[in-house]
Design a protein around this motif. Structure first.
Motif, PDB file in Angstrom:
ATOM      1  N   GLN A  20       0.830  -1.205   0.000  1.00 10.05           N
ATOM      2  CA  GLN A  20       0.000   0.000   0.000  1.00 10.05           C
ATOM      3  C   GLN A  20       0.867   1.258   0.000  1.00 10.05           C
ATOM      4  O   GLN A  20       0.617   2.201  -0.748  1.00 10.05           O
ATOM      5  CB  GLN A  20      -0.936  -0.008   1.212  1.00 10.05           C
ATOM      6  CG  GLN A  20      -1.909   1.150   1.218  1.00 10.05           C
ATOM      7  CD  GLN A  20      -2.902   1.039   2.364  1.00 10.05           C
ATOM      8  OE1 GLN A  20      -2.819   0.157   3.213  1.00 10.05           O
ATOM      9  NE2 GLN A  20      -3.840   1.958   2.385  1.00 10.05           N
ATOM     10  N   TRP A  21       1.905   1.276   0.829  1.00 14.81           N
ATOM     11  CA  TRP A  21       2.818   2.421   0.885  1.00 14.81           C
ATOM     12  C   TRP A  21       3.509   2.617  -0.462  1.00 14.81           C
ATOM     13  O   TRP A  21       3.585   3.742  -0.963  1.00 14.81           O
ATOM     14  CB  TRP A  21       3.822   2.228   2.012  1.00 14.81           C
ATOM     15  CG  TRP A  21       4.918   3.231   2.029  1.00 14.81           C
ATOM     16  CD1 TRP A  21       4.786   4.583   2.206  1.00 14.81           C
ATOM     17  CD2 TRP A  21       6.316   3.003   1.846  1.00 14.81           C
ATOM     18  NE1 TRP A  21       6.025   5.197   2.152  1.00 14.81           N
ATOM     19  CE2 TRP A  21       6.971   4.243   1.931  1.00 14.81           C
ATOM     20  CE3 TRP A  21       7.073   1.863   1.631  1.00 14.81           C
ATOM     21  CZ2 TRP A  21       8.348   4.371   1.803  1.00 14.81           C
ATOM     22  CZ3 TRP A  21       8.447   1.993   1.519  1.00 14.81           C
ATOM     23  CH2 TRP A  21       9.075   3.236   1.593  1.00 14.81           C
ATOM     24  N   LEU A  22       4.027   1.539  -1.051  1.00 12.79           N
ATOM     25  CA  LEU A  22       4.682   1.658  -2.358  1.00 12.79           C
ATOM     26  C   LEU A  22       3.710   2.184  -3.407  1.00 12.79           C
ATOM     27  O   LEU A  22       4.068   3.032  -4.225  1.00 12.79           O
ATOM     28  CB  LEU A  22       5.244   0.302  -2.804  1.00 12.79           C
ATOM     29  CG  LEU A  22       6.440  -0.231  -2.024  1.00 12.79           C
ATOM     30  CD1 LEU A  22       6.792  -1.639  -2.498  1.00 12.79           C
ATOM     31  CD2 LEU A  22       7.636   0.695  -2.154  1.00 12.79           C
ATOM     32  N   GLY A  23       2.473   1.694  -3.373  1.00 16.16           N
ATOM     33  CA  GLY A  23       1.463   2.145  -4.331  1.00 16.16           C
ATOM     34  C   GLY A  23       1.170   3.631  -4.207  1.00 16.16           C
ATOM     35  O   GLY A  23       1.037   4.341  -5.204  1.00 16.16           O
ATOM     36  N   PRO A  28       0.924   2.457  -8.770  1.00 11.74           N
ATOM     37  CA  PRO A  28       0.256   1.171  -8.543  1.00 11.74           C
ATOM     38  C   PRO A  28       1.232  -0.003  -8.608  1.00 11.74           C
ATOM     39  O   PRO A  28       2.130  -0.032  -9.444  1.00 11.74           O
ATOM     40  CB  PRO A  28      -0.757   1.086  -9.687  1.00 11.74           C
ATOM     41  CG  PRO A  28      -0.951   2.498 -10.138  1.00 11.74           C
ATOM     42  CD  PRO A  28       0.339   3.217  -9.868  1.00 11.74           C
ATOM     43  N   CYS A  29       1.011  -0.955  -7.695  1.00  8.99           N
ATOM     44  CA  CYS A  29       1.861  -2.147  -7.632  1.00  8.99           C
ATOM     45  C   CYS A  29       1.224  -3.287  -8.411  1.00  8.99           C
ATOM     46  O   CYS A  29       0.027  -3.541  -8.269  1.00  8.99           O
ATOM     47  CB  CYS A  29       2.035  -2.603  -6.191  1.00  8.99           C
ATOM     48  SG  CYS A  29       3.112  -1.552  -5.223  1.00  8.99           S
ATOM     49  N   CYS A  41       7.646  -7.392  -7.689  1.00  8.98           N
ATOM     50  CA  CYS A  41       6.547  -6.645  -8.290  1.00  8.98           C
ATOM     51  C   CYS A  41       7.126  -5.381  -8.918  1.00  8.98           C
ATOM     52  O   CYS A  41       8.323  -5.123  -8.837  1.00  8.98           O
ATOM     53  CB  CYS A  41       5.478  -6.294  -7.251  1.00  8.98           C
ATOM     54  SG  CYS A  41       5.866  -4.867  -6.210  1.00  8.98           S
ATOM     55  N   ARG A  42       6.253  -4.622  -9.543  1.00 10.15           N
ATOM     56  CA  ARG A  42       6.610  -3.291 -10.018  1.00 10.15           C
ATOM     57  C   ARG A  42       5.707  -2.305  -9.297  1.00 10.15           C
ATOM     58  O   ARG A  42       4.495  -2.466  -9.290  1.00 10.15           O
ATOM     59  CB  ARG A  42       6.423  -3.171 -11.527  1.00 10.15           C
ATOM     60  CG  ARG A  42       7.463  -3.948 -12.308  1.00 10.15           C
ATOM     61  CD  ARG A  42       7.383  -3.669 -13.793  1.00 10.15           C
ATOM     62  NE  ARG A  42       8.006  -2.409 -14.157  1.00 10.15           N
ATOM     63  CZ  ARG A  42       9.315  -2.229 -14.318  1.00 10.15           C
ATOM     64  NH1 ARG A  42      10.134  -3.227 -14.134  1.00 10.15           N
ATOM     65  NH2 ARG A  42       9.792  -1.058 -14.661  1.00 10.15           N
ATOM     66  N   ALA A  43       6.322  -1.294  -8.711  1.00 13.23           N
ATOM     67  CA  ALA A  43       5.581  -0.204  -8.070  1.00 13.23           C
ATOM     68  C   ALA A  43       5.767   0.991  -8.982  1.00 13.23           C
ATOM     69  O   ALA A  43       6.851   1.570  -9.025  1.00 13.23           O
ATOM     70  CB  ALA A  43       6.120   0.066  -6.675  1.00 13.23           C
ATOM     71  N   ARG A  78      13.517   6.789   6.357  1.00 13.36           N
ATOM     72  CA  ARG A  78      12.742   7.797   7.107  1.00 13.36           C
ATOM     73  C   ARG A  78      11.293   7.819   6.616  1.00 13.36           C
ATOM     74  O   ARG A  78      10.355   7.865   7.418  1.00 13.36           O
ATOM     75  CB  ARG A  78      13.364   9.172   6.932  1.00 13.36           C
ATOM     76  CG  ARG A  78      14.663   9.344   7.669  1.00 13.36           C
ATOM     77  CD  ARG A  78      15.295  10.697   7.394  1.00 13.36           C
ATOM     78  NE  ARG A  78      16.556  10.833   8.091  1.00 13.36           N
ATOM     79  CZ  ARG A  78      17.649  11.345   7.546  1.00 13.36           C
ATOM     80  NH1 ARG A  78      17.639  11.798   6.297  1.00 13.36           N
ATOM     81  NH2 ARG A  78      18.756  11.422   8.251  1.00 13.36           N
ATOM     82  N   ALA A  79      11.107   7.796   5.300  1.00 16.41           N
ATOM     83  CA  ALA A  79       9.753   7.824   4.732  1.00 16.41           C
ATOM     84  C   ALA A  79       8.990   6.552   5.111  1.00 16.41           C
ATOM     85  O   ALA A  79       7.802   6.614   5.447  1.00 16.41           O
ATOM     86  CB  ALA A  79       9.823   7.988   3.218  1.00 16.41           C
TER      87      ALA A  79
END
Length: 123
Positions: A20-23, A28-29, A41-43, A78-79
């Motif tokens: 969810q964070w990567l998306g 979109p993942c 995967c690909r984000a 950090r993010a």
């Protein structure tokens, strides 16, 4: 100088929360595809590799691109901590094979206790 890839270690983070964070951050993942012990995967346009329990309870997240929003591992860590609220560890800078073993054990920890350089023996 921007790192060619980003790698962070997340303690007890769920793969769903990371997805969810990567998306939200990169785009979109795609669904995670199992490849041996890892998942890929690909984000957005960024190839990502997830290795559950890479070191004990720590999961590895590798973003194989220099086009992420982060200059380096520490900025990404950090993010990730801000978004996920779990302890994150990363190398304090790019590490090269030629460096000493002691340098390989130097890590940054980002958690509710703040940021600190630690020794973390991962072997």
């Amino acid at each position: 100088m921007r790192q060619p890839d980003i790698e962070i270690y997340l303690r007890d983070a769920s793969q769903d929360a990371v997805t969810q964070w990567l998306g939200q951050t990169l785009g979109p993942c795609s669904p995670w595809q199992p490849k041996g012990k890892t998942f890929k995967c690909r984000a957005g346009d960024v190839p990502a590799t997830w290795l559950p329990k890479a070191v004990g309870k720590w999961h590895s997240l590798l973003l194989e691109s220099d086009t992420t929003p982060w200059e380096d591992d520490i900025a990404c860590a950090r993010a990730a901590y801000q978004a996920l609220g779990v302890e994150i560890r990363c190398a304090p800078g790019g590490w090269q094979e030629e460096e000493s073993v002691e340098d390989a054990d130097r890590w940054m920890s980002i958690s509710e206790r703040g940021e600190a350089e630690i020794l973390w023996r991962t072997d």
